[in-house]
Design a protein around this motif. Structure first.
Motif, PDB file in Angstrom:
ATOM      1  N   ALA A 288       0.860  -1.187   0.000  1.00 36.44           N
ATOM      2  CA  ALA A 288       0.000   0.000   0.000  1.00 36.44           C
ATOM      3  C   ALA A 288       0.892   1.232   0.000  1.00 36.44           C
ATOM      4  O   ALA A 288       1.755   1.383   0.866  1.00 36.44           O
TER       5      ALA A 288
ATOM      6  N   ARG B  90       0.672   3.797   9.811  1.00 37.29           N
ATOM      7  CA  ARG B  90      -0.288   3.628   8.714  1.00 37.29           C
ATOM      8  C   ARG B  90      -0.455   2.148   8.373  1.00 37.29           C
ATOM      9  O   ARG B  90      -1.529   1.712   8.012  1.00 37.29           O
ATOM     10  N   ARG B  91       0.609   1.390   8.465  1.00 37.15           N
ATOM     11  CA  ARG B  91       0.524  -0.052   8.202  1.00 37.15           C
ATOM     12  C   ARG B  91      -0.460  -0.699   9.168  1.00 37.15           C
ATOM     13  O   ARG B  91      -1.295  -1.508   8.786  1.00 37.15           O
TER      14      ARG B  91
ATOM     15  N   LEU C  27      -6.337   2.985   0.732  1.00 41.60           N
ATOM     16  CA  LEU C  27      -7.421   2.444   1.557  1.00 41.60           C
ATOM     17  C   LEU C  27      -7.981   3.407   2.604  1.00 41.60           C
ATOM     18  O   LEU C  27      -8.768   2.997   3.441  1.00 41.60           O
ATOM     19  N   GLN C  28      -7.608   4.666   2.568  1.00 43.15           N
ATOM     20  CA  GLN C  28      -8.026   5.579   3.624  1.00 43.15           C
ATOM     21  C   GLN C  28      -9.480   6.034   3.518  1.00 43.15           C
ATOM     22  O   GLN C  28     -10.062   6.480   4.486  1.00 43.15           O
TER      23      GLN C  28
ATOM     24  N   ASP D  60      -1.552   6.985   0.821  1.00 42.87           N
ATOM     25  CA  ASP D  60      -2.820   6.962   1.560  1.00 42.87           C
ATOM     26  C   ASP D  60      -3.787   5.878   1.096  1.00 42.87           C
ATOM     27  O   ASP D  60      -5.008   6.027   1.216  1.00 42.87           O
TER      28      ASP D  60
ATOM     29  N   ILE E  62      -3.953   0.226   8.138  1.00 41.85           N
ATOM     30  CA  ILE E  62      -4.380  -0.555   6.969  1.00 41.85           C
ATOM     31  C   ILE E  62      -4.796  -1.956   7.388  1.00 41.85           C
ATOM     32  O   ILE E  62      -5.819  -2.471   6.942  1.00 41.85           O
ATOM     33  N   CYS E  63      -4.025  -2.563   8.252  1.00 38.11           N
ATOM     34  CA  CYS E  63      -4.362  -3.908   8.737  1.00 38.11           C
ATOM     35  C   CYS E  63      -5.686  -3.885   9.496  1.00 38.11           C
ATOM     36  O   CYS E  63      -6.493  -4.816   9.376  1.00 38.11           O
TER      37      CYS E  63
ATOM     38  N   HIS F 103       3.698  -0.974   3.786  1.00 38.54           N
ATOM     39  CA  HIS F 103       3.280   0.399   3.496  1.00 38.54           C
ATOM     40  C   HIS F 103       4.490   1.224   3.101  1.00 38.54           C
ATOM     41  O   HIS F 103       5.522   1.188   3.758  1.00 38.54           O
TER      42      HIS F 103
ATOM     43  N   VAL G 290       1.583  -7.399   4.763  1.00 36.92           N
ATOM     44  CA  VAL G 290       1.155  -6.053   4.379  1.00 36.92           C
ATOM     45  C   VAL G 290       2.332  -5.101   4.554  1.00 36.92           C
ATOM     46  O   VAL G 290       2.967  -5.069   5.610  1.00 36.92           O
TER      47      VAL G 290
END
Length: 114
Positions: free
Chosen positions: A35, A74-75, A40-41, A38, A78-79, A94, A92
């Motif tokens: 990812a 951020r990782r 999936l934000q 940004d 996202i998770c 980032h 995953v």
């Protein structure tokens, strides 16, 4: 997605909940996610998945966000958005916004805009 090993989201900010579920299943089946910035934000209606008061605390220089009253990367966000367990989260990755050392100068390259 099942025929791929890695999915790359190049600053793919807005995705539907259906797409998020498909990505979750892809990762749970052994796929990897990269990812960028940004990704999936926001959902497909441009509603942020992380409340605005918890998003980027210090503008673009801040690579962390707040979830559940605590600071996280951020990782990790996202998770959480994907609903992944710790084993799936290992796949995953980032990549934050890159700060380019060389800025575009229109005066130096005026033909670019003509």
């Amino acid at each position: 997605l099942g025929r791929y090993k890695t999915l790359i989201l190049p600053n793919t900010i807005s995705l539907s909940e259906k797409s998020v579920l498909e990505i979750r299943e892809f990762i749970k089946a052994g796929g990897c996610l990269v990812a960028i910035e940004d990704a999936l934000q926001r959902d497909n209606w441009n509603k942020t998945r992380i409340p605005a008061d918890r998003n980027r605390l210090f503008g673009n220089s801040d690579m962390a966000v707040g979830l559940d009253g605590r600071h996280c990367t951020r990782r990790e966000a996202i998770c959480r958005i994907l609903g992944l367990g710790s084993d799936e989260a290992k796949r995953v990755f980032h990549i934050p916004q890159l700060d380019h050392k060389i800025k575009y100068n229109q005066q130096e390259f005026p033909e670019v805009l003509t």
